[in-house]
Design a protein around this motif. Structure first.
Motif: not given
Length: 166
Positions: A114, A110, A83
């Motif tokens: 991804t 974020k 993270d």
């Protein structure tokens, strides 16, 4: 010599316990009203600081890749754990150029796409492990404030106070 009457001396002694209790109660009410907005201000400042740190480290990574030229190990920006909220570091091989700690509660960065675990910069300062625009989306815990840091394939970071496009 004039003697003061006893009542005049008692009036100038200070505050009573009742006055002190009323003052503390009024302060408690004012603090309970101010606390929720103070939390939002703190989250906003944490998000601004995280965006500034991320911009600085993206610029550092790109500049180091340009400065060092043809190096055996690429310059990478990678998260401290899975993270990005746990922090990140800029490295060249085993040499750590910059390391950031946890971004703070209420802020969630974020990275998109991804499938990127880290960003790698080549000797031209370009992002070499993706051909898409990489975006860091930052938002506070309530989702009311957003920031977007985009990194085009040329490696130049840009920051905006709007949400990242999907």
């Amino acid at each position: 010599m004039h003697a003061q009457p006893p009542l005049a001396r008692q009036a100038s002694r200070g505050v009573t316990l009742i006055e002190l209790m009323i003052t503390v109660a009024v302060l408690a009410v004012l603090m309970s009203i101010a606390a929720p907005s103070f939390r939002e201000i703190m989250e906003s400042q944490r998000m601004r600081a995280a965006a500034f740190d991320l911009m600085a480290d993206l610029t550092l990574a790109r500049n180091e890749a340009l400065k060092r030229g043809n190096i055996p190990a690429p310059v990478t920006l990678s998260p401290a754990s899975a993270d990005w909220a746990e922090g990140w570091s800029v490295t060249v091989g085993t040499e750590v150029l910059s390391q950031r700690n946890k971004v703070g509660s209420g802020v969630a960065p974020k990275l998109t796409p991804t499938n990127l675990a880290k960003l790698t910069f080549d000797r031209n300062g370009r992002v070499s492990n993706t051909t898409d625009v990489a975006r860091f989306s930052l938002s506070n815990s309530s989702g009311t404030r957003k920031r977007c840091i985009s990194l085009d394939p040329s490696g130049r970071p840009k920051s905006s106070t709007a949400a990242c496009p999907t």
